[in-house]
Design a protein around this motif. Structure first.
Motif, short mmCIF file in Angstrom:
data_model
loop_
_atom_site.label_atom_id
_atom_site.label_comp_id
_atom_site.label_asym_id
_atom_site.label_seq_id
_atom_site.Cartn_x
_atom_site.Cartn_y
_atom_site.Cartn_z
N HIS A 48 0.62 4.43 -21.89
CA HIS A 48 0.15 5.81 -22.10
C HIS A 48 1.10 6.75 -21.36
O HIS A 48 1.22 6.67 -20.13
N ARG A 49 1.73 7.61 -22.09
CA ARG A 49 2.79 8.42 -21.52
C ARG A 49 2.28 9.39 -20.46
O ARG A 49 2.78 9.42 -19.34
N ASP A 50 1.31 10.21 -20.81
CA ASP A 50 0.75 11.19 -19.87
C ASP A 50 -0.47 10.57 -19.23
O ASP A 50 -1.54 10.51 -19.84
N ARG A 51 -0.35 10.13 -18.00
CA ARG A 51 -1.42 9.36 -17.37
C ARG A 51 -1.60 9.78 -15.91
O ARG A 51 -0.65 10.21 -15.23
N VAL A 52 -2.82 9.62 -15.45
CA VAL A 52 -3.17 9.78 -14.05
C VAL A 52 -4.09 8.63 -13.69
O VAL A 52 -5.05 8.35 -14.41
N TRP A 53 -3.80 7.94 -12.61
CA TRP A 53 -4.63 6.85 -12.15
C TRP A 53 -5.70 7.40 -11.20
O TRP A 53 -5.39 8.19 -10.31
N ALA A 54 -6.94 7.00 -11.42
CA ALA A 54 -8.04 7.38 -10.53
C ALA A 54 -8.59 6.09 -9.92
O ALA A 54 -9.16 5.26 -10.63
N VAL A 55 -8.40 5.94 -8.62
CA VAL A 55 -8.77 4.70 -7.94
C VAL A 55 -9.88 4.99 -6.94
O VAL A 55 -9.79 5.95 -6.17
N GLU A 56 -10.91 4.17 -6.97
CA GLU A 56 -12.04 4.35 -6.05
C GLU A 56 -11.71 3.78 -4.68
O GLU A 56 -11.21 2.67 -4.55
N GLY A 57 -12.00 4.57 -3.63
CA GLY A 57 -11.86 4.08 -2.26
C GLY A 57 -10.44 3.81 -1.83
O GLY A 57 -10.12 2.71 -1.38
N CYS A 58 -9.56 4.81 -1.93
CA CYS A 58 -8.16 4.59 -1.56
C CYS A 58 -7.95 4.48 -0.06
O CYS A 58 -6.87 4.13 0.39
N ASN A 59 -8.97 4.80 0.72
CA ASN A 59 -8.88 4.58 2.16
C ASN A 59 -9.55 3.28 2.57
O ASN A 59 -9.63 2.96 3.75
N GLY A 60 -10.06 2.54 1.59
CA GLY A 60 -10.73 1.28 1.87
C GLY A 60 -10.19 0.17 1.02
O GLY A 60 -9.00 -0.16 1.06
N ILE A 61 -11.07 -0.40 0.19
CA ILE A 61 -10.69 -1.56 -0.60
C ILE A 61 -9.62 -1.25 -1.63
O ILE A 61 -8.87 -2.14 -2.05
N GLY A 62 -9.52 0.01 -2.03
CA GLY A 62 -8.53 0.36 -3.05
C GLY A 62 -7.18 0.75 -2.50
O GLY A 62 -6.26 1.06 -3.27
N ARG A 63 -7.03 0.73 -1.18
CA ARG A 63 -5.78 1.22 -0.60
C ARG A 63 -4.59 0.36 -0.98
O ARG A 63 -3.51 0.89 -1.28
N HIS A 64 -4.76 -0.96 -0.99
CA HIS A 64 -3.61 -1.83 -1.23
C HIS A 64 -3.01 -1.60 -2.62
O HIS A 64 -1.79 -1.54 -2.77
N ILE A 65 -3.85 -1.44 -3.62
CA ILE A 65 -3.31 -1.27 -4.98
C ILE A 65 -2.90 0.19 -5.23
O ILE A 65 -1.96 0.45 -5.98
N ALA A 66 -3.58 1.15 -4.60
CA ALA A 66 -3.19 2.56 -4.75
C ALA A 66 -1.79 2.79 -4.18
O ALA A 66 -0.97 3.49 -4.78
N HIS A 67 -1.50 2.20 -3.02
CA HIS A 67 -0.19 2.37 -2.42
C HIS A 67 0.90 1.70 -3.25
O HIS A 67 2.03 2.21 -3.33
N ARG A 68 0.57 0.58 -3.89
CA ARG A 68 1.56 -0.07 -4.75
C ARG A 68 1.87 0.80 -5.96
O ARG A 68 3.03 0.91 -6.38
N LEU A 69 0.85 1.44 -6.51
CA LEU A 69 1.08 2.32 -7.66
C LEU A 69 1.93 3.53 -7.27
O LEU A 69 2.85 3.92 -8.00
#
Length: 393
Positions: A48-69
């Motif tokens: 998808h060309r125009d995209r925004v990722w919305a990740v739940e809990g980027c200061n917790g369980i979602g931090r590892h994958i949010a930082h990779r993105l």
């Protein structure tokens, strides 16, 4: 047409749902978080060309994958778990919690989040990541020290009538245990365990001292003057910097107070106008401000004068403490804004450039003052559909 990729992250898997700008589902998927799974996840998103990722809990369980993105050049928004939970409650399905439902709720929360203040865009600052890791380690050491000290007190109570003093250091405990030599087997065993616990306490104290030294150096190198404020040490300053990130993401001091839970909640009814303590917000920052308030109350500071003036006016102790914490929140906000402005100006001018004016910081001072009444939580923002951020290919 832009899309939002809502994600429900876990340690070893991540479920996503892609929705368009009117909330219609475009695609769903479940991927692993190992190298192969993450590569498939990233490839699915980049379809998808125009995209925004919305990740739940980027200061917790979602931090590892949010930082990779973010590292791979993607635009990532941090969706608080409470916000996605509210969306899930009002959705069809009786609020059932499954990974696909959670991913859908996260995507909708990002789509319909208020434009102001909006969701925080995840940015990876290497210095702040290191600071966050060290301050988390410092907190873990503090909890380990408390647990070790509690075990020590329990055994000393069985060896000495009345036990040891409340605030016991490792050298004091070692001097105390040297005065007794039990002859029975149970007493000898207790004494041996006490000696072991004292050794563990000494090791933890050394690690805490090293951690605080490292944190103080990191805070100073970043150009922060938070440690100049009464009641904020290396751990508190590092916690503020790591959790807050960019202080400019808060429009004003009221938004900052709402985020850290020091802004009072409006509990008025009819002609009775009153406010109550907020239990919401970032509790780690709230704890930092509480420690700051306690330290100021124990020392001859304007903070203590402010608290006593509140009580003299008939304000109950808890409400006076709440007012003091709100004032300290305002002071911390002003100091962090001044530090960030100075840091940005120094970065813009480069080495040898003229330093920014720190008059805002010095004018605000490190202590609260008695003045206008505390402001409650800022009013609700107008809900409107989010304008998608430009794609990052």
């Amino acid at each position: 047409m832009g899309v939002i990729i809502g994600m429900d992250p876990h340690k070893r898997s991540a479920t996503i749902e892609v929705i368009d700008e009117v909330g219609r589902m475009v695609a769903v998927g479940r991927f692993g978080t190992d190298r192969a799974g993450y590569a498939e996840l990233l490839a699915a998103g980049r379809e998808h060309r125009d995209r925004v990722w919305a990740v739940e809990g980027c200061n917790g369980i979602g931090r590892h994958i949010a930082h990779r993105l973010v590292h791979d050049g993607e635009t990532v928004l941090d969706v608080p778990a409470k916000l996605s939970a509210q969306v899930r409650v009002f959705a069809t399905g009786n609020g059932r919690k499954t990974d696909p439902v959670d991913a859908h709720s996260v995507a909708l929360a990002a789509l319909y989040a208020p434009a102001e203040p909006g969701l925080r865009r995840v940015q990876v600052d290497g210095d702040l990541v290191v600071m966050g890791l060290l301050v988390d380690r410092r907190d873990e050491l503090g909890r380990a020290r408390t647990q070790t000290l509690n075990r020590l007190h329990r055994l000393l109570l069985e060896l000495f009538p009345g036990g040891a003093k409340r605030f016991l250091s490792a050298p004091q405990a070692r001097a105390l245990i040297a005065t007794t030599k039990p002859r029975d087997l149970a007493g000898k065993t207790r004494r041996r365990i006490v000696v072991e616990l004292i050794g563990e306490l000494e090791a933890i104290d050394r690690k805490i001292k090293t951690a605080e030294k490292d944190l103080a150096a990191l805070v100073t190198d970043r150009g922060s003057t938070l440690m100049d404020l009464t009641g904020i040490g290396p751990t508190g300053a590092a916690r503020l910097l790591a959790d807050v990130g960019d202080i400019h993401r808060f429009r004003d001091k009221d938004r900052f107070a709402s985020w850290n839970g020091t802004a009072p909640l409006d509990a008025s009814s009819g002609n009775q106008q009153r406010h109550r303590l907020s239990r919401a917000g970032n509790r780690r920052i709230n704890r930092t401000l509480h420690i700051m308030a306690v330290v100021q109350l124990r020392n001859p500071t304007p903070g203590r004068d402010f608290y006593r003036a509140k009580k003299a006016g008939g304000t109950p102790s808890l409400m006076a403490m709440r007012s003091l914490k709100r004032r300290l929140s305002n002071i911390v906000y002003a100091r962090m804004v001044a530090d960030q402005n100075r840091r940005d100006q120094n970065r813009a001018t480069g080495p040898g450039g003229q330093r920014g004016n720190d008059s805002d910081s010095s004018a605000t001072g490190s202590q609260p003052h008695t003045g206008t009444s505390d402001k409650p939580l800022p009013g609700p923002a107008i809900n409107q559909r989010r304008t998608l951020a430009p794609a990052m290919s």
